[in-house]
Design an enzyme around this catalytic site. Structure first.
Site, PDB file in Angstrom:
ATOM      1  CB  CYS A  33     -27.162  -6.699  -7.530  1.00  0.00           C
ATOM      2  SG  CYS A  33     -26.732  -8.172  -6.599  1.00  0.00           S
ATOM      3  CG  ASP A  35     -23.173  -8.629  -6.851  1.00  0.00           C
ATOM      4  OD1 ASP A  35     -22.906  -8.257  -7.999  1.00  0.00           O
ATOM      5  OD2 ASP A  35     -23.090  -7.902  -5.861  1.00  0.00           O
ATOM      6  CB  CYS A  59     -21.072  -5.142  -4.527  1.00  0.00           C
ATOM      7  SG  CYS A  59     -21.829  -5.865  -3.078  1.00  0.00           S
ATOM      8  CB  CYS A 103     -24.236  -7.722   0.009  1.00  0.00           C
ATOM      9  SG  CYS A 103     -24.689  -6.259  -0.943  1.00  0.00           S
TER      10      CYS A 103
HETATM   11 FE1  FES Z   1     -25.801  -7.361  -4.796  1.00  0.00          FE
HETATM   12 FE2  FES Z   1     -23.913  -6.567  -3.197  1.00  0.00          FE
HETATM   13  S1  FES Z   1     -24.953  -5.368  -4.681  1.00  0.00           S
HETATM   14  S2  FES Z   1     -24.584  -8.563  -3.520  1.00  0.00           S
END
Ligand code: FES
Length: 145
Positions: A33, A35, A59, A103
Site C-alpha cells: 500500500c 504506507d 492512510c 494498518c
Molecule cells: Fe496500508 Fe493503511 S492502507 S497502512
C-alpha cells in the site's frame, strides 16, 4: 464503516511528531500500500516508556492506529509495551474494517522496531522480541488484500 474512536484518532491524532535523541526509533512500511510509519520511544533507566511519538505517511487507519498505539505504550514497561499488539490497538479503537487490519499491524511492528533499536543501542536482549521486518508485506499472502 469506521468507529467513532477511529475517526477521533484520525482527525485529532495524539503524539504526532518526533522525539529528539529518542531511546529507540522504529520505521516500517508496507510495500503493497506504500504506507510508512515511524515510532519514537523515550525509555527511562527503569525501562519505562516515558514518551512516544509518531510520524505516519499513510492512510487514515494507519494514522489512527499509530495515535492509539503511542497512547497505549506510554507509561508501560518494555514487556508491557511488547503486549501492545495490533489486536490490542484495534480493540482500543473499537475495531477496524477487515481491509484495514494490516494498518494496525504496521503500528505493532513499528513499536517492535523501536524496541529493537533501543535494545541494540543498549546491548540488551528483550525477551520475546523478534527482529522486526522493514516491510510488513513480505511473505504475506496475496489474498489478504
Ligand atoms: Fe496500508 Fe493503511 S492502507 S497502512
Amino acid at each position: 464503516m469506521y468507529s467513532e474512536k477511529v475517526m477521533d484518532h484520525f482527525q485529532n491524532p495524539r503524539n504526532v511528531g518526533e522525539i529528539e535523541n529518542a531511546s529507540g526509533v522504529g520505521t516500517v512500511g508496507n510495500a503493497k500500500c506504500g504506507d510508512i510509519m515511524r515510532i519514537f520511544l523515550d525509555i527511562d533507566d527503569e525501562g519505562i516508556v516515558r514518551d512516544a511519538k509518531f510520524k505516519t505517511f499513510g492512510c487514515g487507519a494507519a494514522v489512527a492506529t499509530s495515535s492509539m498505539a503511542t497512547e497505549l505504550v506510554k507509561g508501560k514497561t518494555i514487556q508491557e509495551a511488547l503486549q501492545v499488539t495490533n489486536k490490542a490497538v484495534m480493540e482500543a479503537l473499537d475495531g477496524l474494517p477487515p481491509v484495514k487490519v494490516h494498518c494496525s499491524l504496521l503500528a505493532e511492528e513499528a513499536i517492535h522496531a523501536a524496541l529493537w533499536d533501543y535494545a541494540e543501542k543498549h546491548g540488551i536482549v528483550i525477551e520475546g522480541l523478534e527482529k522486526p521486518k522493514n516491510d510488513i508485506s513480505e511473505g504475506e499472502e496475496e489474498e489478504e488484500y
